[in-house]
Design a protein around this motif. Sequence first.
Motif, PDB file in Angstrom:
ATOM      1  N   ASP A 160      61.016  51.227 -10.170  1.00  0.00           N
ATOM      2  CA  ASP A 160      60.165  51.831  -9.023  1.00  0.00           C
ATOM      3  C   ASP A 160      59.566  52.960  -9.743  1.00  0.00           C
ATOM      4  N   SER A 206      57.539  54.942  -8.557  1.00  0.00           N
ATOM      5  CA  SER A 206      57.465  56.087  -7.743  1.00  0.00           C
ATOM      6  C   SER A 206      58.727  57.037  -8.152  1.00  0.00           C
ATOM      7  N   LYS A 226      61.236  56.950  -6.290  1.00  0.00           N
ATOM      8  CA  LYS A 226      61.879  57.353  -5.042  1.00  0.00           C
ATOM      9  C   LYS A 226      63.303  56.364  -4.651  1.00  0.00           C
ATOM     10  N   ILE A 227      62.956  55.065  -4.976  1.00  0.00           N
ATOM     11  CA  ILE A 227      64.538  54.262  -4.937  1.00  0.00           C
ATOM     12  C   ILE A 227      64.614  53.584  -5.960  1.00  0.00           C
ATOM     13  N   LYS A 280      61.792  49.160   5.940  1.00  0.00           N
ATOM     14  CA  LYS A 280      62.205  50.563   5.926  1.00  0.00           C
ATOM     15  C   LYS A 280      62.846  51.159   4.634  1.00  0.00           C
ATOM     16  N   ASP A 281      63.735  50.292   3.937  1.00  0.00           N
ATOM     17  CA  ASP A 281      64.378  50.494   2.803  1.00  0.00           C
ATOM     18  C   ASP A 281      63.158  50.804   1.690  1.00  0.00           C
ATOM     19  N   LEU A 321      60.124  51.832   2.206  1.00  0.00           N
ATOM     20  CA  LEU A 321      59.203  52.749   2.651  1.00  0.00           C
ATOM     21  C   LEU A 321      58.963  54.028   1.958  1.00  0.00           C
ATOM     22  N   PRO A 322      59.982  54.540   1.089  1.00  0.00           N
ATOM     23  CA  PRO A 322      59.755  55.448   0.396  1.00  0.00           C
ATOM     24  C   PRO A 322      58.681  55.462  -0.836  1.00  0.00           C
ATOM     25  N   HIS A 323      58.784  54.015  -1.535  1.00  0.00           N
ATOM     26  CA  HIS A 323      57.850  53.756  -2.262  1.00  0.00           C
ATOM     27  C   HIS A 323      56.362  53.563  -1.959  1.00  0.00           C
ATOM     28  N   GLU A 328      55.418  54.929   0.823  1.00  0.00           N
ATOM     29  CA  GLU A 328      54.734  56.286   1.231  1.00  0.00           C
ATOM     30  C   GLU A 328      54.221  57.078   0.182  1.00  0.00           C
ATOM     31  N   TYR A 329      54.622  56.752  -1.085  1.00  0.00           N
ATOM     32  CA  TYR A 329      53.994  57.248  -2.313  1.00  0.00           C
ATOM     33  C   TYR A 329      52.604  56.862  -2.633  1.00  0.00           C
TER      34      TYR A 329
END
Length: 363
Positions: free
Chosen positions: A218, A220, A222-223, A234-235, A237-239, A241-242
Motif C-alpha cells: 500500500d 499510502s 495507511k493499511i 470500507k476496509d 477506504l483509507p487507501h 481517501e489518500y
Amino acid sequence: MPLFQPATNGQAFLKMGLMGFAGDGKTYTATQVAIGMVQLMRKRGLDLGNRPAFFIDTETGSDWVKPRFDEADLSLMVAKTRSFVDLLEAVDVAEREGSVLLIDSISHFWRVLCDEYAQKRNRKRGLEFSDWAWLKGEWSKFTDRFVNSQCHIIMCGRAGFEYDFFEDDAGKKQLEKTGIKMKAEAETGYEPSILVLMEKHQALDGNRVWRTATVLKDRSTKIDGKTFENPTFKDFLPHIEYLNLGGQHFSVDTGRDNSALFADDGTPRWMQERRAKEIALDEITEVLNKHHGGTTQDAKRAKADWLEKAFSSRSWERIQSLDWPTVRAGRNFLWLQLEGVEYSYQPPDHEKRPEEELSDVPA
C-alpha cells in the motif's frame, strides 16, 4: 518543461491489484470495491460517478456479479475476451467513457499473448530467450496505460508460487517455495498502488468458510500489511481517501526517452562520437600537411605551433586523448585559420545532368 516540478499528490485514480487462487474471492472483492468507488464518486458529486462501470471478462465472472451492480443501480458494460489487443482498447474506452474498469483475469491475457506468439513463431519446444524482449515490450503497452490512464482500474490475477534453489545440509540443491506472485508478466505485480492477496479458509469441521485480504503493498502506507476477514469496500477506504479524487492525475512522463544516447541509425552515441573523433584527428593531420607539408624542422615546428594554438598542447598523444567536443572545436579553429572558412563536409556530387555534360565538351 523543467525536469523537476513542485511536488503534489498527483494520484487521482485507484490502481488496484488483487491476486489469489481459485475461489479466493478476487472477483467478489473487486466488485465490492468497484461499486463502492462509484457510490463514493456520486456522493462527492464527481461526474465520473454517472458513467457506467466496464468489465473486461476472461472467465465469465461478470455474469455472477451483474445482479450486485443492478442492486446498486449501476450500469455495467462487459467485454468477454482474452485478446491482448482488446485489453489495450478496453483501457482507452474506459478512460473516455467509464467510471471504473475491472480486469478479470489479467493472467489470461498474458498467457494467450505468449501462446499465440509461440504458435506464430513455431516455438514447439517453448519460447526462446530472444522472444521475451518482444513480449515484454508489447506488454509494457498495457502497464503504461494501467499506471497513466485517467481511470480507476481494479485488476484481478491468478496467484502462482515463486520458487528458488537452496542448498541443504548434505550440500544438495533443493527447490523450495519462496513466495506468491501474480501470474502474468513478471513485473505486472509491481504496477498497482495497492496489491492484495486473497485467501480462502475453512474451519476444521467444515461448517465455516471465509476469505481474507492481506495488503501486500500500500503506497499510502495507511493499511499496508493489514489483513481483513471477508473484506468490504470500507476496509480499503483509507487507501482510497489518500487519493486526490476529482483532482488531476499526474502520470509518469513516458514521452521522455533516451534518444540523446543514440544516433539516427540506432548506433550508440558514444560509438558514433568515437568514430567522428577519429575522422576529425585524421582531417587535422591532413590540413596541417596541406599547409605545412614536408619533414623539415620548419614544417614540423609550424604544425606543432598550430596544434598548440588549437589545443594548448604540442603533444599529439595528449590531443588524441581529448574528448570529442574539444577535438571538434579545435578542428573548426584550424579550418578558420588555415582555410578561411568554418569546417564543413559536403560529399561531392559527381552525377551531372545531360546539359552539364554537354557544356564540358569542347566546341
